[in-house]
Design a protein around this motif. Sequence first.
Motif, PDB file in Angstrom:
ATOM      1  N   ARG A  45       1.855   9.740 -10.836  1.00  0.00           N
ATOM      2  CA  ARG A  45       0.965  10.825 -11.244  1.00  0.00           C
ATOM      3  C   ARG A  45      -0.306  10.293 -11.905  1.00  0.00           C
ATOM      4  O   ARG A  45      -1.384  10.874 -11.755  1.00  0.00           O
ATOM      5  CB  ARG A  45       1.689  11.786 -12.186  1.00  0.00           C
ATOM      6  N   ARG A  46      -0.183   9.193 -12.648  1.00  0.00           N
ATOM      7  CA  ARG A  46      -1.336   8.654 -13.377  1.00  0.00           C
ATOM      8  C   ARG A  46      -2.127   7.656 -12.553  1.00  0.00           C
ATOM      9  O   ARG A  46      -3.271   7.329 -12.889  1.00  0.00           O
ATOM     10  CB  ARG A  46      -0.867   7.995 -14.679  1.00  0.00           C
ATOM     11  N   GLY A  47      -1.512   7.122 -11.503  1.00  0.00           N
ATOM     12  CA  GLY A  47      -2.226   6.201 -10.629  1.00  0.00           C
ATOM     13  C   GLY A  47      -2.139   4.747 -11.024  1.00  0.00           C
ATOM     14  O   GLY A  47      -2.897   3.915 -10.523  1.00  0.00           O
ATOM     15  N   GLY A  48      -1.226   4.409 -11.913  1.00  0.00           N
ATOM     16  CA  GLY A  48      -1.072   3.010 -12.304  1.00  0.00           C
ATOM     17  C   GLY A  48      -0.384   2.888 -13.643  1.00  0.00           C
ATOM     18  O   GLY A  48      -0.017   3.882 -14.274  1.00  0.00           O
ATOM     19  N   HIS A  49      -0.202   1.649 -14.083  1.00  0.00           N
ATOM     20  CA  HIS A  49       0.419   1.362 -15.373  1.00  0.00           C
ATOM     21  C   HIS A  49      -0.199   0.078 -15.896  1.00  0.00           C
ATOM     22  O   HIS A  49      -0.128  -0.975 -15.235  1.00  0.00           O
ATOM     23  CB  HIS A  49       1.938   1.216 -15.220  1.00  0.00           C
ATOM     24  N   ALA A  50      -0.804   0.153 -17.071  1.00  0.00           N
ATOM     25  CA  ALA A  50      -1.585  -0.978 -17.590  1.00  0.00           C
ATOM     26  C   ALA A  50      -0.762  -2.250 -17.737  1.00  0.00           C
ATOM     27  O   ALA A  50      -1.278  -3.353 -17.553  1.00  0.00           O
ATOM     28  CB  ALA A  50      -2.206  -0.597 -18.929  1.00  0.00           C
ATOM     29  N   ARG A  51       0.529  -2.106 -18.067  1.00  0.00           N
ATOM     30  CA  ARG A  51       1.353  -3.283 -18.299  1.00  0.00           C
ATOM     31  C   ARG A  51       2.061  -3.780 -17.038  1.00  0.00           C
ATOM     32  O   ARG A  51       2.219  -4.982 -16.839  1.00  0.00           O
ATOM     33  CB  ARG A  51       2.416  -2.994 -19.371  1.00  0.00           C
ATOM     34  N   MET A  52       2.532  -2.844 -16.224  1.00  0.00           N
ATOM     35  CA  MET A  52       3.457  -3.221 -15.166  1.00  0.00           C
ATOM     36  C   MET A  52       2.842  -3.375 -13.782  1.00  0.00           C
ATOM     37  O   MET A  52       3.347  -4.145 -12.975  1.00  0.00           O
ATOM     38  CB  MET A  52       4.609  -2.214 -15.094  1.00  0.00           C
ATOM     39  N   LEU A  53       1.787  -2.632 -13.472  1.00  0.00           N
ATOM     40  CA  LEU A  53       1.231  -2.750 -12.121  1.00  0.00           C
ATOM     41  C   LEU A  53      -0.183  -2.170 -12.049  1.00  0.00           C
ATOM     42  O   LEU A  53      -0.541  -1.266 -12.799  1.00  0.00           O
ATOM     43  CB  LEU A  53       2.124  -2.059 -11.097  1.00  0.00           C
ATOM     44  N   ILE A  54      -0.971  -2.742 -11.165  1.00  0.00           N
ATOM     45  CA  ILE A  54      -2.331  -2.273 -10.914  1.00  0.00           C
ATOM     46  C   ILE A  54      -2.475  -2.063  -9.405  1.00  0.00           C
ATOM     47  O   ILE A  54      -2.249  -2.991  -8.624  1.00  0.00           O
ATOM     48  CB  ILE A  54      -3.374  -3.296 -11.410  1.00  0.00           C
ATOM     49  N   PRO A  55      -2.815  -0.832  -8.959  1.00  0.00           N
ATOM     50  CA  PRO A  55      -2.933  -0.562  -7.521  1.00  0.00           C
ATOM     51  C   PRO A  55      -4.079  -1.349  -6.893  1.00  0.00           C
ATOM     52  O   PRO A  55      -5.027  -1.716  -7.581  1.00  0.00           O
ATOM     53  CB  PRO A  55      -3.216   0.948  -7.476  1.00  0.00           C
ATOM     54  N   PRO A  56      -4.029  -1.571  -5.580  1.00  0.00           N
ATOM     55  CA  PRO A  56      -2.898  -1.249  -4.700  1.00  0.00           C
ATOM     56  C   PRO A  56      -1.772  -2.261  -4.879  1.00  0.00           C
ATOM     57  O   PRO A  56      -2.034  -3.461  -5.018  1.00  0.00           O
ATOM     58  CB  PRO A  56      -3.499  -1.328  -3.301  1.00  0.00           C
ATOM     59  N   THR A  57      -0.534  -1.784  -4.864  1.00  0.00           N
ATOM     60  CA  THR A  57       0.591  -2.667  -5.134  1.00  0.00           C
ATOM     61  C   THR A  57       1.872  -2.099  -4.555  1.00  0.00           C
ATOM     62  O   THR A  57       2.009  -0.888  -4.363  1.00  0.00           O
ATOM     63  CB  THR A  57       0.760  -2.854  -6.657  1.00  0.00           C
ATOM     64  N   LEU A  58       2.813  -2.983  -4.281  1.00  0.00           N
ATOM     65  CA  LEU A  58       4.160  -2.548  -3.949  1.00  0.00           C
ATOM     66  C   LEU A  58       4.710  -1.731  -5.101  1.00  0.00           C
ATOM     67  O   LEU A  58       4.363  -1.957  -6.272  1.00  0.00           O
ATOM     68  CB  LEU A  58       5.054  -3.756  -3.672  1.00  0.00           C
TER      69      LEU A  58
END
Length: 340
Positions: A45-58
């Motif tokens: 919903r937020r389009g990413g997570h600062a700690r765990m992943l940055i799009p585009p990503t698996l």
Amino acid sequence: MLAALLYGQEDLRLEQVSDPTPAAGEVVMQVGTATTCGTDLKVWRRGGHARMLIPPTLFGHEAAGQIVALGAGVTNWQVGDRVVANNSAPCMNCFFCQRQEYSLCPNLTWNNGTFAQYLKIPAPIVEHNLLQIPDELPWELAAMTEPLACVLHGVARSNIKPKDKVVVLGDGAIGLMFVAALSEKAEVLLWGGNNHRLEIGQKLGATQTFNYHQISDISSVVKELTQGWGADVVIEATGVPSVWETAIACARPGATVNLFGGCPRDTSITVSTEQLHYSELTIKGVFHNTPEYVRSALALIASRKIPFELLISEQRPLKDLEQVFSDMKARKVIKVAMIP
């Protein structure tokens, strides 16, 4: 292989990508089942997570499966082993790891990509957080090791004493796991907004359940049920700033408030300094898990003492993933077991 990639806010695409090849110290797992998670929903919903992943990503971080390839130097595992991998591992060397505060490690190795046919597992996770699954344990139960590990970490940090009255705010998978983990230790009052989920909470051991849609002032009801004082321990499991404030309002003097649900970035809450000081409240955030709780979580799931299968709403093929997230957003399902 077929895999889900997150490109941005509610932008999830199934694509054909190269099969992973393990480097030194790594293994590749064929995914048996990947389970959806409330954190995945928030990230989608937020389009990413600062700690765990940055799009585009698996995308995706809960899965169990079978090892199909070993990297150089991997000697403790064999092709064919049934395993579950945590989605992270601490470095074991930094300031925090030396103090066994592993969830605070600034060098955590994160791993995403469980919504796929194969998952490459980085060497630090192979070394510290890859566990063998009993032969009789279904994939979908083993896949829930990571979220339960986070919950057990949260329970351990919440200063819970026998017969305490514990308020759990939130009837998602995490809130329901807290109920299950606490039901033998304390009297659990579960608050949520979905009657079906509250019924599952009762089956998992909640003493009483309440639908917040029918009760406007949660803290007043909690105090009525606790001789006017409030709960001994309050666990917030929604990640909504206003609910963080409600959690503090439900606490008795001397209580512990565990603000467990992660809120959006750059949000804040208001706390009464008078209440915090004169009521001697302990207010804490608890984040993620540690290798100890990963092992404890798998052991608890494998014991089959708790019917964690109640949290699996349905099984779906990977091609249905986008619809599954829409169903999660509409609160039609709790967790879904995705079969690649």
